[in-house]
Design a protein around this motif. Structure first.
Motif, PDB file in Angstrom:
ATOM      1  N   ILE A  57      32.100 -67.218  53.276  1.00  0.00           N
ATOM      2  CA  ILE A  57      32.167 -68.299  54.253  1.00  0.00           C
ATOM      3  C   ILE A  57      31.067 -68.150  55.305  1.00  0.00           C
ATOM      4  O   ILE A  57      30.340 -69.087  55.607  1.00  0.00           O
ATOM      5  N   ILE A  58      30.946 -66.939  55.828  1.00  0.00           N
ATOM      6  CA  ILE A  58      29.920 -66.713  56.843  1.00  0.00           C
ATOM      7  C   ILE A  58      28.549 -66.979  56.223  1.00  0.00           C
ATOM      8  O   ILE A  58      27.698 -67.627  56.806  1.00  0.00           O
TER       9      ILE A  58
ATOM     10  N   LEU B 256      27.814 -68.978  53.782  1.00  0.00           N
ATOM     11  CA  LEU B 256      27.613 -70.420  53.614  1.00  0.00           C
ATOM     12  C   LEU B 256      27.087 -71.047  54.894  1.00  0.00           C
ATOM     13  O   LEU B 256      26.188 -71.868  54.883  1.00  0.00           O
ATOM     14  N   LEU B 257      27.682 -70.610  55.992  1.00  0.00           N
ATOM     15  CA  LEU B 257      27.290 -71.148  57.285  1.00  0.00           C
ATOM     16  C   LEU B 257      25.836 -70.844  57.579  1.00  0.00           C
ATOM     17  O   LEU B 257      25.111 -71.652  58.141  1.00  0.00           O
ATOM     18  N   LEU B 258      25.432 -69.644  57.227  1.00  0.00           N
ATOM     19  CA  LEU B 258      24.079 -69.220  57.525  1.00  0.00           C
ATOM     20  C   LEU B 258      23.076 -69.943  56.654  1.00  0.00           C
ATOM     21  O   LEU B 258      22.051 -70.416  57.124  1.00  0.00           O
TER      22      LEU B 258
ATOM     23  N   SER C 216      21.442 -73.148  57.602  1.00  0.00           N
ATOM     24  CA  SER C 216      20.327 -73.304  58.519  1.00  0.00           C
ATOM     25  C   SER C 216      19.213 -72.281  58.308  1.00  0.00           C
ATOM     26  O   SER C 216      18.134 -72.427  58.849  1.00  0.00           O
ATOM     27  N   ALA C 217      19.455 -71.229  57.523  1.00  0.00           N
ATOM     28  CA  ALA C 217      18.479 -70.155  57.462  1.00  0.00           C
ATOM     29  C   ALA C 217      17.352 -70.453  56.477  1.00  0.00           C
ATOM     30  O   ALA C 217      17.535 -71.134  55.481  1.00  0.00           O
ATOM     31  N   CYS C 218      16.186 -69.937  56.799  1.00  0.00           N
ATOM     32  CA  CYS C 218      15.042 -70.049  55.915  1.00  0.00           C
ATOM     33  C   CYS C 218      14.531 -68.624  55.682  1.00  0.00           C
ATOM     34  O   CYS C 218      14.757 -67.745  56.490  1.00  0.00           O
TER      35      CYS C 218
ATOM     36  N   MET D 281      25.095 -58.858  54.935  1.00  0.00           N
ATOM     37  CA  MET D 281      25.271 -59.925  55.912  1.00  0.00           C
ATOM     38  C   MET D 281      24.388 -59.779  57.141  1.00  0.00           C
ATOM     39  O   MET D 281      24.600 -60.460  58.130  1.00  0.00           O
TER      40      MET D 281
END
Lengths: 773, 290
Positions: B8-9, B11-13, B16-18, B235
């Motif tokens: 879940i964490i 997915l959140l990242l 927006s992450a590149c 993570m």
């Protein structure tokens, strides 16, 4: 202890009876809307002495009979001078008017604030909500904690995070109080935003050391945030529509000058945009947070006031029916201000605060429900006694009842009905304090205080015993109310100020702080799943001794404040965790803790200009933070994960005209220490890294510039609606700041390994429309 | 459950992450012996592979350790392994016995290393089914299938399992990050009714699917979790500091330096297999997030 309190009070009282013809002026200092002004200066010109208002805007000044000019002043407000013929005790409430800006006018007022120079208090910074608003913000979300991170000695735990470290301390060593209620997790959305809605915040003050004896329970800092009370004169609405959230604050009198109410709400709507997404899986996703602040303030008479304030906030994350996760804080504060006499001010508070989360998975074969909860009831009594202008005595006590439910997970699937849990426990925390700000000589002021604190673990509880290898031996179960472990300690706090003249001073301080509650988290970022755990037979309280020395100098008629502070902080019983610690739903979590010592030292340079068209500050911190824990890094000293030797922040805001404002910030910080692999091996057809020294490498340096431009609506005499449009650009030059460095196999190239940098925030523009009527 | 949180964490990242390549130089690391081996209750040649660790950016296949003396003992019998190819050592055809503790001994370059592991019993699988999630509302074509297990979980606590999938007799879960593994915390003593234990990316009707249940030890369960924590589940700032997974092989030679302990794991496990041909999709079970 109690006897000592009584004795000291009596000694001041007796001193009073012999001094003849002394009278007291007391009252509240407020702004035009009836908001109490915290820390407003009351200065008696003839005697070159004075006082400041306390956190409820109350002041009391006892002087010899005579004729005085008393100046009431506050940053950003016109000074109000009163001619007072002091022949009897007087109650005097003073209203200060906000300065109106005029571009041509160079504002010079007779008396400028040099409070920062003359007060004993050091290692503190105060920010007003108005100042914070000018700082360019990530996605336009004005954030008090992000503003704090720009101050010397305070660092963000990571890119975009609202966690912070103070002078090399861990993020859990900050006591965050919102109207006196402890906020256990000040983050929204995995830490990218803080729980404080700036529209509901009046002001905040951070203590990086020299924490007043009134406060305890955390090692490194106190962040004291005060909520607005609500306009006492007229109805007002403030709000904004932003890129990710909207806000609305309503405030006004129910009975003018007597009873006011404030309601503030904020909700993000990232998930509303998800509905527009082409990805169908995202459409059923909910991801939002909201905050609700309530405050009411009732003045019964000049001697009695009642405040009730509350905060309710929650983050919700939901993937269709498959998974839901929500977490949040609740606080409720009830306060009664009572004047026993015009020299003895008191406040009694009853406070409730809670942090909880709930996670549910609806899957048929893996379904479970997981809850965690921490609940506090606190009673506090704080008394301020103003015997004469040379002494301000503060004393009081607090009692907190903690209830910990670290975690219970129960299966909700069709296969079993098993639940696993970390046993709940209770604790009582006490604090008793006495302090005096004592103007010993004209140039020398001392502030000395002592806090006694105690922490008692209480049943229901299950306490595990561990052997020297942290393997559990056995456990003992305690009944409700049964006290099975007690820690206590004395926390002396001392600071002194030697004022050479009105522009220069030297300050020094020593403080000891004790922390009885700890965050069971081994991540640097922190997550909503982290739980607070009490000290216990297996977890000793954390202890810190800090000394600081500072030189304060104001330039150009107090228009510019400068300061240099050096500090050394020694911390004992510091917590780290064994490798691959399992801290979630582990009833023997205490066996995962490892203990050692930590220390940090540094120098902080600060230049700040708070008045005029151009305002802002420059801060530079040079520091070091290290730790030593027997079982970690082979017992060798290693850099704390929060050690950033160089840290620079530049904040500037310029009013181009009455309508246009431009602001910019630039931050630079050395990369945080990280552990990188040195070797590799193969296992299960994967390449696995071998790690060596803990925190032996550093991330690339972090820097970023943000700008914002604000255009205010035209002011017309008969138009009540005022609005402004704010364009913020986060990370203007699109620096790719490393958020993590990933070492992994090269997917296209067997046997090859690559390092990859992950960055989270590229350039992010955002637009916010704010209104006020 | 921890895994779900990570996902879940993550997915959140990812939202927006590149990422971009990162150039860095790393210090070298000294060589350590790396062991990977197992003994099972099946009658077959059991293998142990010996390699060496290398610098992180060495970008070469792991160097093999040849000419080592390798034995496995069950306390009574000692079986000597023969090197069948560079660094790969094999027993004669034997079968491990449930309940026995096996000790692997390696002598190489003048040093002696040892690992012990108990061969835990394994519950019998009654049947397997195939399941799918209905994503038709989302216009997603999903050709994957979940393997669902029916078996009685024994009442004893602290059982740990791992599941391999064979498609047409070829091991599909050949990389450790593809394997399902679990403890019995939430199923202890219960009948496991259609519990998800595997995933087939492209399931074709008529394929022969074999589910192999491995009864592993707690140490191995932790070891695999730790391997994944420092690789696939990394993570970053949300996880703890990285560390080296705790294997079960130790150097016996008197030496103060703990870092000479080899890396890797020697596992003893019991296993059972159940095979089924993938039926037409109307016989699959629809899985729901209810």
């Amino acid at each position: 202890m109690k006897n000592l309190v009584v004795l000291i009070i009596l000694s001041f009282l007796s001193f009073q009876t012999y001094a003849e013809n002394k009278y007291t002026i007391s009252g509240h200092v407020k702004d035009e809307a009836g908001e109490d002004l915290i820390g407003a200066t009351i200065y008696v010109k003839e005697l070159k002495t004075g006082t400041v208002t306390n956190v409820y805007g109350f002041y009391s000044l006892t002087l010899k009979e005579g004729n005085y000019q008393v100046d009431y002043s506050y940053m950003g407000y016109e000074t109000n001078s009163k001619q007072i013929d002091l022949t009897k005790d007087q109650h005097l409430n003073v209203v200060l008017q906000e300065k109106t800006k005029n571009i041509e006018e160079v504002i010079v007022t007779a008396k400028r604030k040099n409070e920062n120079v003359v007060k004993t208090e050091m290692s503190t910074v105060k920010l007003q909500a108005k100042e914070i608003k000018k700082i360019p913000a990530l996605m336009g979300e004005v954030d008090v904690i992000k503003a704090l991170q720009l101050l010397p000695g305070i660092q963000a735990t990571g890119e975009g995070f609202s966690g912070f470290n103070v002078r090399g301390g861990s993020p859990d060593q900050n006591l965050i109080l919102f109207d006196e209620a402890t906020v256990y997790n000040a983050s929204h959305l995995m830490g990218f935003f803080s729980v404080f809605n700036n529209d509901a915040v009046k002001d905040l003050k951070i203590y990086k050391g020299d924490i007043p004896a009134q406060y305890g329970g955390r090692l490194s800092s106190l962040l004291d945030i005060r909520m607005k009370e609500g306009n006492q004169k007229k109805f007002e609405a403030t709000g904004g529509i932003g890129t990710i959230s909207s806000r609305l604050t309503l405030e006004g009198p129910i009975i003018e000058d007597k009873w006011s109410v404030l309601v503030a709400g904020r909700r993000t709507y990232a998930d509303i945009f998800l509905l527009l997404s082409s990805d169908d899986a995202l459409k059923s996703t909910q991801l939002y947070f909201y905050d609700l602040n309530l405050k009411t303030n009732y003045k019964i008479n000049d001697n009695n006031r009642i405040f009730v304030s509350g905060y309710f906030g929650r983050d919700v994350l939901k993937f269709g029916e498959m998974y839901s996760f929500d977490w949040g804080n609740y606080t409720l504060t009830t306060r009664w201000n009572h004047l026993f006499s015009d020299k003895l001010f008191s406040n009694f508070s009853l406070i409730y605060s809670k942090y909880d989360y709930k996670m549910e998975s609806g899957n048929e074969s893996l379904g479970f429900k997981w809850i965690s909860n921490l609940e506090d009831f606190k009673f506090k009594a704080d008394l301020n006694y103003f015997p004469n202008p040379r002494n301000t005595v503060k004393f009081g006590l607090e009692v907190i009842h903690h209830h910990f439910i670290p975690g219970t997970a129960s299966s909700t699937n069709s296969i079993s009905d098993i639940s696993i849990s970390v046993p709940e426990s209770y604790a009582l925390e006490y604090g008793l304090y006495l302090s005096n700000e004592h103007k010993l000589l004209d140039k020398l002021t001392l502030n000395y205080g002592l806090r006694g604190s105690m922490f008692q673990s209480m049943g229901n509880a299950t306490s595990y015993n561990f052997d020297e290898n942290y393997e559990p031996l056995d456990s003992t179960v305690y009944d409700r109310w049964e006290i099975f472990n007690t820690f206590s300690g004395l926390e002396p706090r001392l600071s002194l100020n030697y004022t050479f003249n009105q522009k220069n001073s030297i300050k020094a301080s020593y403080s000891r702080t004790i922390q009885y509650m700890h965050l069971a988290s081994n991540s640097t970022a922190g997550s909503p799943l982290d739980v607070w755990v009490p000290s216990s037979p297996n977890i000793q309280p954390q202890l810190a001794d800090q000394v600081a020395l500072g030189y304060f100098r104001n330039l150009w008629d107090n228009a510019v404040e400068t300061s240099v502070e050096i500090y050394y902080k020694d911390m004992q019983n510091q917590i780290d965790f064994k490798d691959f610690a399992n801290l979630m739903l582990n009833d023997q979590y205490e066996g995962e803790f490892r203990f050692g010592s930590a220390w940090s030292y540094g120098a902080e340079f600060f230049i700040r200009k708070q008045q005029g068209n151009f305002t802002g500050w420059i801060s530079y911190t040079l520091s070091k933070a290290e730790r030593k824990i027997l079982e970690i890094n082979e017992g060798k000293v290693y850099s704390s994960s929060y050690d950033r030797p160089h840290n620079i922040s530049i904040v500037g805001s310029y009013d181009l005209s009455n309508r246009w404002n431009v602001s910019a910030t630039w931050v630079y910080a050395s990369g945080t220490p990280v552990t990188f692999p040195t070797g590799r091996y193969e296992q299960g057809n994967m390449i696995v890294p071998i790690y060596s020294e803990r925190n032996g490498y550093r991330m690339p340096a972090y820097h970023r510039m943000d700008i914002s431009i604000t255009l205010k609506s035209k002011e017309k005499p008969n138009k009540r609606l005022k609005s402004d449009l704010n364009l913020s650009v986060y990370n203007v030059y699109n620096r790719h700041n490393a958020w993590m460095i990933n070492f992994s196999e090269d997917e296209d190239n067997p046997n090859s390994t690559v390092a990859e940098m992950v960055y989270v925030f590229p350039i992010i523009p955002s637009l916010t429309w704010n209104f006020h009527f | 459950m921890k895994k779900i949180t990570y996902i879940i964490i993550g997915l959140l990242l990812i939202a927006s992450a590149c990422t971009e390549p990162y150039e860095t130089t790393l210090e070298g690391s000294y060589e350590r012996l790396v062991v990977q081996g197992s003994i099972t209750d099946e009658l077959k040649n059991h293998q142990v592979s010996l390699t060496k660790s290398a610098d992180y950016f060495s970008n070469q296949p792991a160097p093999k350790v040849t000419g080592a003396e390798v034995t496995i003992s069950d306390g009574e019998m000692v079986y000597t392994l023969t090197e069948i190819s560079d660094g790969l050592y094999e027993t004669d055809i034997i079968a491990g016995e449930r309940g026995k503790t096996y000790t692997l001994t390696i002598i190489t370059e003048g040093k002696t290393y040892e690992a012990s592991c108990r061969l835990n019993p394994c519950p019998e699988a009654d049947s397997i089914n195939f399941g799918f999630y209905d994503f038709s509302d989302y216009d997603i074509v999903d050709s994957s299938a979940y393997v669902l297990l029916n078996a009685q979980e024994p009442e004893t606590t602290d059982n740990y399992y791992m599941w391999n999938i064979y498609i047409n007799n070829v091991l599909d879960t050949d990389t450790i990050n593809e394997v399902y593994f679990s403890d019995d915390q939430f199923v202890n003593g219960y009948y496991m009714n259609d519990v998800e234990v595997g995933w087939i990316r492209n399931a074709h009707v008529g394929d022969t699917i074999t589910l192999e249940t491995l009864s592993i030890t707690e140490e191995y369960y932790n070891y695999v979790s730790q391997l994944l924590t420092v690789t696939d589940w990394n993570m970053g700032p949300f996880g703890g500091p990285p560390a080296n997974p705790n294997g079960n092989i130790y150097e016996l030679t008197e030496n103060d330096n703990n870092n000479d302990d080899p890396l890797g794991f020697f596992l003893a496990y019991s296993t059972n297999r159940i095979t089924r041909i993938i039926p037409p999709k109307e016989y699959w079970k629809e899985l729901r997030w209810y």
